[in-house]
Motif scaffolding. Sequence first.
Motif, PDB file in Angstrom:
ATOM      1  N   SER A 136       0.844  -1.200   0.000  1.00 14.40           N
ATOM      2  CA  SER A 136       0.000   0.000   0.000  1.00 14.40           C
ATOM      3  C   SER A 136       0.872   1.239   0.000  1.00 14.40           C
ATOM      4  N   HIS A 177       0.270   3.650  14.972  1.00 11.17           N
ATOM      5  CA  HIS A 177       0.519   3.520  13.535  1.00 11.17           C
ATOM      6  C   HIS A 177       0.743   4.896  12.902  1.00 11.17           C
ATOM      7  N   LEU A 198      -1.928   4.835   3.410  1.00  6.66           N
ATOM      8  CA  LEU A 198      -1.891   4.313   4.786  1.00  6.66           C
ATOM      9  C   LEU A 198      -2.032   5.438   5.809  1.00  6.66           C
ATOM     10  N   GLN A 220      -5.663   6.536   5.893  1.00  3.88           N
ATOM     11  CA  GLN A 220      -6.536   5.539   6.508  1.00  3.88           C
ATOM     12  C   GLN A 220      -6.379   5.495   8.029  1.00  3.88           C
ATOM     13  N   TYR A 221      -5.144   5.527   8.515  1.00  2.00           N
ATOM     14  CA  TYR A 221      -4.951   5.511   9.970  1.00  2.00           C
ATOM     15  C   TYR A 221      -5.387   6.827  10.602  1.00  2.00           C
TER      16      TYR A 221
END
Length: 104
Positions: free
Chosen positions: A15, A81, A20, A23-24
């Motif tokens: 990804s 994350h 990423l 999304q996090y």
Amino acid sequence: MIEKYTMPVIHMNGSGETSLRRQYNELFEAVSEAQIKLLFDTDFHERDYYPLGNEAWDKAYQERKEVKEAMNTVYQYAKQHMHFLEYGIEPFAPFEREDLTDED
């Protein structure tokens, strides 16, 4: 309980870093909003449970505590994350949040 999260590796077949991060960040924002709604926008009072019997309030209170703990676990997961994706290193210790208790 998970003591250390496995962080993703940004590589050519995986990804994208931007995806990423987004999304996090969205996960973090969603769980943060859910925590606010639970604590401040959802009535939680003993008067709503007493018709169910003497033990109903204690049971409901314990259930709510478990839900808050589960939400905090997701919060920690997303936060760690995000930190990793931002700085390229894992945080030294889990991000701590103050205990999310009701002050009713």
